[in-house]
Design an enzyme around this catalytic site. Structure first.
Site, PDB file in Angstrom:
ATOM      1  N   GLU A 103       0.751  -1.031  -0.100  1.00 46.90           N
ATOM      2  CA  GLU A 103      -0.618   0.243   0.221  1.00 46.90           C
ATOM      3  C   GLU A 103       0.985   1.466  -0.096  1.00 46.90           C
ATOM      4  O   GLU A 103       1.027   2.168  -1.035  1.00 46.90           O
ATOM      5  CB  GLU A 103      -0.810  -0.111   1.283  1.00 46.90           C
ATOM      6  CG  GLU A 103      -2.029   0.255   1.070  1.00 46.90           C
ATOM      7  CD  GLU A 103      -3.301   0.158   2.272  1.00 46.90           C
ATOM      8  OE1 GLU A 103      -1.853  -0.192   3.722  1.00 46.90           O
ATOM      9  OE2 GLU A 103      -4.087   1.283   2.706  1.00 46.90           O
ATOM     10  N   THR A 126       1.852  -7.701  -1.116  1.00 51.47           N
ATOM     11  CA  THR A 126       2.170  -8.359   0.751  1.00 51.47           C
ATOM     12  C   THR A 126       1.487  -9.232   1.211  1.00 51.47           C
ATOM     13  O   THR A 126       1.306  -9.993   1.007  1.00 51.47           O
ATOM     14  CB  THR A 126       0.031  -7.121   1.030  1.00 51.47           C
ATOM     15  OG1 THR A 126      -0.441  -8.074   1.940  1.00 51.47           O
ATOM     16  CG2 THR A 126      -0.854  -7.314   0.107  1.00 51.47           C
ATOM     17  N   ILE A 127       2.314  -9.570   2.132  1.00 52.46           N
ATOM     18  CA  ILE A 127       2.391 -11.240   3.093  1.00 52.46           C
ATOM     19  C   ILE A 127       0.767 -11.043   3.357  1.00 52.46           C
ATOM     20  O   ILE A 127      -0.201 -12.542   3.709  1.00 52.46           O
ATOM     21  CB  ILE A 127       3.275 -11.309   4.272  1.00 52.46           C
ATOM     22  CG1 ILE A 127       3.649 -12.922   4.178  1.00 52.46           C
ATOM     23  CG2 ILE A 127       2.498 -10.726   5.690  1.00 52.46           C
ATOM     24  CD1 ILE A 127       4.620 -12.959   3.717  1.00 52.46           C
ATOM     25  N   ASP A 128      -0.224  -9.977   3.204  1.00 52.77           N
ATOM     26  CA  ASP A 128      -1.373 -10.312   3.678  1.00 52.77           C
ATOM     27  C   ASP A 128      -2.647 -10.711   3.217  1.00 52.77           C
ATOM     28  O   ASP A 128      -3.636 -10.469   3.980  1.00 52.77           O
ATOM     29  CB  ASP A 128      -2.223  -8.963   4.705  1.00 52.77           C
ATOM     30  CG  ASP A 128      -0.763  -8.822   6.102  1.00 52.77           C
ATOM     31  OD1 ASP A 128      -0.252  -9.862   6.386  1.00 52.77           O
ATOM     32  OD2 ASP A 128      -0.304  -8.347   6.384  1.00 52.77           O
ATOM     33  N   ARG A 172      -2.800  -7.552  11.208  1.00 55.09           N
ATOM     34  CA  ARG A 172      -2.490  -6.781  11.747  1.00 55.09           C
ATOM     35  C   ARG A 172      -4.169  -6.384  11.184  1.00 55.09           C
ATOM     36  O   ARG A 172      -5.045  -6.176  12.510  1.00 55.09           O
ATOM     37  CB  ARG A 172      -1.479  -5.955  11.496  1.00 55.09           C
ATOM     38  CG  ARG A 172      -0.187  -6.183  12.367  1.00 55.09           C
ATOM     39  CD  ARG A 172       1.023  -5.152  11.503  1.00 55.09           C
ATOM     40  NE  ARG A 172       0.431  -4.550  13.084  1.00 55.09           N
ATOM     41  CZ  ARG A 172       0.556  -4.323  13.844  1.00 55.09           C
ATOM     42  NH1 ARG A 172       1.261  -4.673  15.087  1.00 55.09           N
ATOM     43  NH2 ARG A 172       0.534  -2.475  14.939  1.00 55.09           N
ATOM     44  N   ARG A 266      -1.207 -24.089  25.395  1.00 52.46           N
ATOM     45  CA  ARG A 266       0.047 -23.586  24.862  1.00 52.46           C
ATOM     46  C   ARG A 266       0.061 -22.982  23.890  1.00 52.46           C
ATOM     47  O   ARG A 266      -0.612 -23.377  23.130  1.00 52.46           O
ATOM     48  CB  ARG A 266       0.900 -25.393  24.226  1.00 52.46           C
ATOM     49  CG  ARG A 266       1.610 -26.118  26.656  1.00 52.46           C
ATOM     50  CD  ARG A 266       2.492 -25.155  26.852  1.00 52.46           C
ATOM     51  NE  ARG A 266       3.113 -25.928  28.041  1.00 52.46           N
ATOM     52  CZ  ARG A 266       2.434 -25.775  29.103  1.00 52.46           C
ATOM     53  NH1 ARG A 266       1.237 -25.078  29.438  1.00 52.46           N
ATOM     54  NH2 ARG A 266       2.749 -26.424  30.258  1.00 52.46           N
ATOM     55  N   HIS A 272       8.144 -14.126  11.978  1.00 46.98           N
ATOM     56  CA  HIS A 272       8.401 -13.654  10.756  1.00 46.98           C
ATOM     57  C   HIS A 272       8.898 -15.321  10.197  1.00 46.98           C
ATOM     58  O   HIS A 272       9.453 -14.629   8.760  1.00 46.98           O
ATOM     59  CB  HIS A 272      10.076 -13.209  10.860  1.00 46.98           C
ATOM     60  CG  HIS A 272       9.974 -11.419  10.980  1.00 46.98           C
ATOM     61  ND1 HIS A 272       8.862 -11.106  11.869  1.00 46.98           N
ATOM     62  CD2 HIS A 272       9.942 -10.313  11.042  1.00 46.98           C
ATOM     63  CE1 HIS A 272       8.244  -9.820  11.546  1.00 46.98           C
ATOM     64  NE2 HIS A 272      10.203  -9.340  10.801  1.00 46.98           N
TER      65      HIS A 272
END
Lengths: 342, 342, 342, 342
Positions: A103, A126-128, A172, A266, A272
């Site tokens: 972006e 973008t990884i997202d 995020r 757990r 990353h």
């Protein structure tokens, strides 16, 4: 023709594959020369360049990261930024720029083209997977694959022991990685940033899951938030990306589940690991095709455009479109996947 | 409502994931019951059934193969086949059928629906990705991933030694696996069934590659044929699929290259490794979504339809469309990838 | 002869492979029958059994987890525990027991044999590789492999960005996983429980690493402690294993590094991903051979013994030996690996 | 002190990791300089050298192949070979040599040291694990891992279809890869070069397997031979390694099984995929430790010695020992594994 190339924003598997395709086709088919700019927009801003020819991209297809480096530098926030870029492009005899980024990086490219006549072509990254102008971005399939392999491994532990297993994945603002890996990994609960979650409901699922079968696996995007819980998960600071720092929803969730249900929990925090390493075959294919079409866009002087995936075709869309709206998880899709959750 | 499910044709990672999604949504959301038929159309033909409920599909998401077994039985080639199927469906109280398979299996489903009023919904399945009605079929991404990982491993050998490395991959009539894995793996030459190859040209590339850099990697689809070479590669026999048997283009190619260029060549024949084992995250996602939408098609009585992928959407197309035309590699796409070959 | 089998302690890839080998050889070669006891020592204590024959172990070689379940139950802490076990073994006609587990599980087996005449044979199991009587335990190679793959992926991120990457791996008391994966993954710093680390020294390495090359990767065992830092990392509670709970050395380390060096740091916490999922080829080989030799030990009435790996041989050692001393990382080995750290 | 390094013989994952460890420790701890010789013994013979310093080995730990290249050149077969090597070492100021290779390469090093006073230290390397002086050689674990993953994938196909699946793996004279991967992959039949196989017995197992359960998986080493079948499988030619060329026991076996049992059979030939690509964590650990100890051997002037693995220790053995006897599969070990075969 001399073409400059830069990569901006966060790490993403496939960046080098894009560059390799750009350079191979540009040199072999069109006889172009290339200049690599270091660290995103910092490169043209400061005139920091590196050699980018066929030997520089040899062997780069399976390599994660970016040989050009990256940064979050924004020339519009730098004094005299646009003029310095123009000067440096002129000094280097660079006629056009290919900007590979998300972006922010593409938003700069859009303004440089539209407002200042700098000839830019964009490649979305973008990884997202949260860019609305393209079906997928490269890197996303790799992140989902890494997360799914982790979830796969947790199943046998969940079968053998009576522990809740929480996996925190990237995302995020958009829950694509959580949703895809949760579905592909057979998780029992997926929490995404698009919908505040109800910790009581989560604990209810956990408890009922123990009754029905073996221990539950909960996938949570790093940006997921409990109802009324925002303050709990944010600390005041910001990181170099200007993001408000979160303090670990995965760990928070595990502790809440433990204290509310009495079951041990757990956490795995992949971090990353999801954005590093070799791209999957799908991402190499997509990144390579993006590169081939980006250099064609330069050839055809389609300034201000960005390559994008539509079905199995690579198309061009205005750069401005890529930055206009975040592609978040469609509630209908989340609902569709909900058959397997809870 | 009781729904029968069957899987026909060759093995394909994701078959169990489809069934799991069908059963989970069918039981939980719609209250349906299910009957599994064994070994493709042989099941309804002979009334050979197996329990198919939520516990039967538990843990099946990552499992390759098919818990229902498969076969190539075609009821239209069996005496009184259609009537026997009708009788068995009635006997089992089965109201509708979900048929998961390729061209042959779905072709039967189309005729049973259109000509005989049996209520069928189809799910496309082919490792080869050669069905024209859908962007991708599940299993294909897994096959490409396996082949790409093999090619990745060959690169370091090619760097260290001066040997030509030939990789034979699946694809009798369509070169999709060869093209995608060749591109993703960085092969130097990809030979597909859609275009007869010129062995002299291949040897020319091999020789020039040795001069330019390290040893070449050649990916060849099992159905690729040299110009004028058909007789060389077919032996007279046919296998249980009714396919004329090929006698190993990979091995043939390695020997020809050796004798013509004087360079040693070695062959890898991946074979069924490409179609076995756990599906990739992408294929699990696709198979799961196909399953969710197939049971919705039953719910909405969309008989004679098949689910298909278009971009990121699952749509419905007429079953007949799926079987009408083989989706082979578009020459433009092969040409596009050619930047990296030769 | 009827042989009981149980698995105790934490999850470990290879448990099912041991059982499969025990049962296959026991049935086929010696004509034995088997009884599975559920959840470690809880099974014989409460008479909770399950069928364990050749069909029960079919397909179990690559499966992580344990089909018998596990627990931390200690019969010596239960009222009348030993007598209840004796009664249940008699009731089930079980003549001998194979106990697969770690220090605690095998310690019970040793005492039951030595003090109470119950005929036990042991198979060592610990993900942490900290049993002194054997070169390696199965599961360890799998854990190291998973951790190494994660570190591999972080390298390209470290190259592209200027962030410290911290990976927290398993190992409360022994640093074997950290040391092996750190060495195999090419980490720049490995912190183990055997040696208190000096946070100033770690930050010094981090800073110098940035000067010399790209960003550092720090591998830290979950049980590693800073000098004088114990209180910081332990919270007061204990988990179901009776372990004092640690509060996340990885996250603590990242925050300390950030505040002391001014460099951003990110953490990956692999957690149970290291102990779940399919065993590596090495662990399947080791687990299978342990199983084959354990049933031979029963055949030869070597009660109170445990199978162990010495070089490429499987040998027998007294069960008591296995529990006598924790095998921690030899300082000389840590020093040897230190060439690559700092 | 200036140390020369060379790599000889076939490709093997871990070669670069050895060199990296040699150079890192040699430079950092002992202040040595290094010279890389290209293509095995051809390098010192022809004075063909390359820079070998810390930056040359950076990032080489996970890289398969060898940055020095390799060959089968034998200086004892070259005119004046020993004198030419002595001259070139003198010219380059090289005081000692580390030779990384198999039987042939190390045999040369042994003679050069013993007969001509050239100061050599050896590091054993063979994908086949057939050197008797060491528990394991690096590369072997990687080959077994690759073969095991392939067998894993075949299981679901074997379950779904009724086909015999034959996997041909490396091993001309020793069956270690076949035995380990066959055992780890759960194959039903493993054929090794050490024992002529009886094709009738193999077909008998195949037939009985179909009756008992699902389709069989047969692992066959490339050098396995049927009784009385030698002529069938060898063609007259030899390759550049001086090996008589085999004509494909996997394919031959599949055809024999088909014609004798009436069951369809398919073949996978893994070929060089087994010896290329990134080393496993185990092989990186072993290769790294070999490198660290090889440079120590130079430091301590242990000329004519070779590093070797014994249990978890690295020891030194005379170079001559490494070349004296091929380590083939112990019949007792093959018999032990036989529980799972047939």
């Amino acid at each position: 023709m001399r073409v400059g190339v830069l990569t901006g924003g966060g790490d993403c598997p496939g960046l080098n594959a894009v560059m390799r395709a750009v350079v191979r086709k540009g040199v072999q088919r069109y006889g172009y020369d290339f200049t690599g700019f270091r660290d995103g927009w910092r490169g043209p801003l400061e005139g920091d360049t590196t050699r980018l020819d066929i030997s520089a991209v040899r062997g780069m297809l399976p390599r994660g990261g970016t040989i050009l480096g990256s940064s979050r530098t924004n020339p519009f926030k730098e004094e005299d930024g646009v003029r310095r870029i123009k000067d440096n492009l002129a000094k280097q005899d660079v006629d056009a720029l290919i900007a590979i980024g998300g972006e922010d990086t593409l938003g700069v490219a859009a303004r440089l083209t539209d407002e200042h006549g700098i000839r830019c072509v964009g490649v979305p990254k973008t990884i997202d997977n949260d860019l609305s102008a393209t079906d997928y971005t490269f890197g996303f399939n790799t992140a989902v694959t890494v997360a799914t392999e982790a979830i796969d491994r947790l199943h046998t532990t969940a079968e053998s022991h009576m522990r809740v297993l929480v996996v925190e994945v990237m995302g995020r603002h958009a829950g694509w990685i959580a949703l895809h890996s949760g579905l592909a990994g057979g998780a029992n609960c997926v929490l995404i940033p698009e919908q505040r979650f109800d910790i009581d409901a989560v604990c209810g699922w956990v408890t009922s899951r123990f009754k029905a079968s073996y221990a539950p696996i909960v996938v949570v995007a790093e940006g997921a938030m409990p109802k009324d819980g925002e303050m709990v998960l944010k600390d005041g600071s910001t990181d170099s990306f200007g993001h408000v720092r979160l303090s670990g929803v995965g760990e928070w969730l595990a502790k809440e589940i433990e204290s509310r249900t009495g079951k041990e929990a757990r956490t795995t925090v992949l971090g990353h690991v999801q954005r590093g390493g070799t791209p999957t075959a799908f991402d190499r294919w997509l990144a390579t095709r993006f590169g081939l079409h980006a250099i064609d866009a330069v050839r055809e002087e389609a300034w201000g455009s960005m390559v994008a995936l539509r079905g199995t075709d690579i198309v061009r869309v205005p750069l401005a479109k890529a930055t206009e709206k975040l592609k978040t998880v469609d509630p209908a899709l989340y609902e569709e996947a909900g058959v397997f959750f809870g």
